[in-house]
Design a protein around this motif. Sequence first.
Motif: not given
Length: 276
Positions: A1-5, A57-59, A64-66, A107-111, A125-127
């Motif tokens: 899954m893409t991690r947003l930047k 925000p989840l660490t 965290i993505i700024s 809330l979002a983590d990496d998955d 779910d966002n997906g």
Amino acid sequence: MTRLKTEDIAMVNDQLQAYNNSLIAKTGYTLMQIAAYAAGIEEEDINPGAYKLGVIPLTCGQGIISRFSETVAGIVSFLGFEAFVTGETDAGGIAEAVSRGADVIMLADDDRFVAINLAAGKVVDNGEATGRGYVAALDLMMGGLANRKVLVLGAGPVGEGAAFTLGRFEALIAIYDPNLARSQAVGAKVSEAFDCYVRVEDNFDKAVLRHKLFIDACPAPEILDERHLTDRTVIAAPGIPLGIKETCVRSALDRLIHDPLEIGVATMIVDAVKPV
Ligand code: 2YJ
């Protein structure tokens, strides 16, 4: 899954009105109306001002993505909901959101990236929501998708959400993923759910050349180029980065819907609060 930047989302909040205008120009509908259509309701069926959203925000994982949480809150505020980002992160942030009266938390983590309606016990779910929102936008852009051939690129959560929605809209569905087993699994589920044929493609070029309507739900960059695109190609592209070769984007722009978060987040929040 893409991690947003951060750079993927840096401009989102400043450009929400312009993005909304571009959606109206391409589909005839606003971001809110597209999300409502994706949720199977009318815009008038919900009163966004009645709901408070807390974004936490989840660490964990890569951290965290700024600007991520602020961007999510900005999109939801644009739709008329009351939204805030918690000062605390993680478990403390959830506690803060609840004590500040949030009806919905995001809330979002990496998955996973989820919206949870606390009173209704509902999880979106966002997906899945992103796939559904983009198919709704494509349907509105095309004036309906029934009996029209649509190719879904990518059989991850977004592609699966898209394929299911295409089933609901009675499109003629094809799906391609470099991992054939993944597209076969999604194809079989959609086929069973809607009692319809789903064409599982095993050759990318042939599949693309057979289609004019696309949901690009894969993270591969620049896979679509001048060989694949005509002036009748229409692409709804939730995948990040965009799958169209940079030199072809300008000529495809009028028939392209693509954003890093807006349609997915709008579809999530509207679905989370829609009346049962
Ligand atoms: O809270 C934060 O700032 C971070 N934990 C956000 C992480 C965002 N997560 C992702 O980018 C995941 N890959 C899921 C995104 C789904 C978008 N379709």
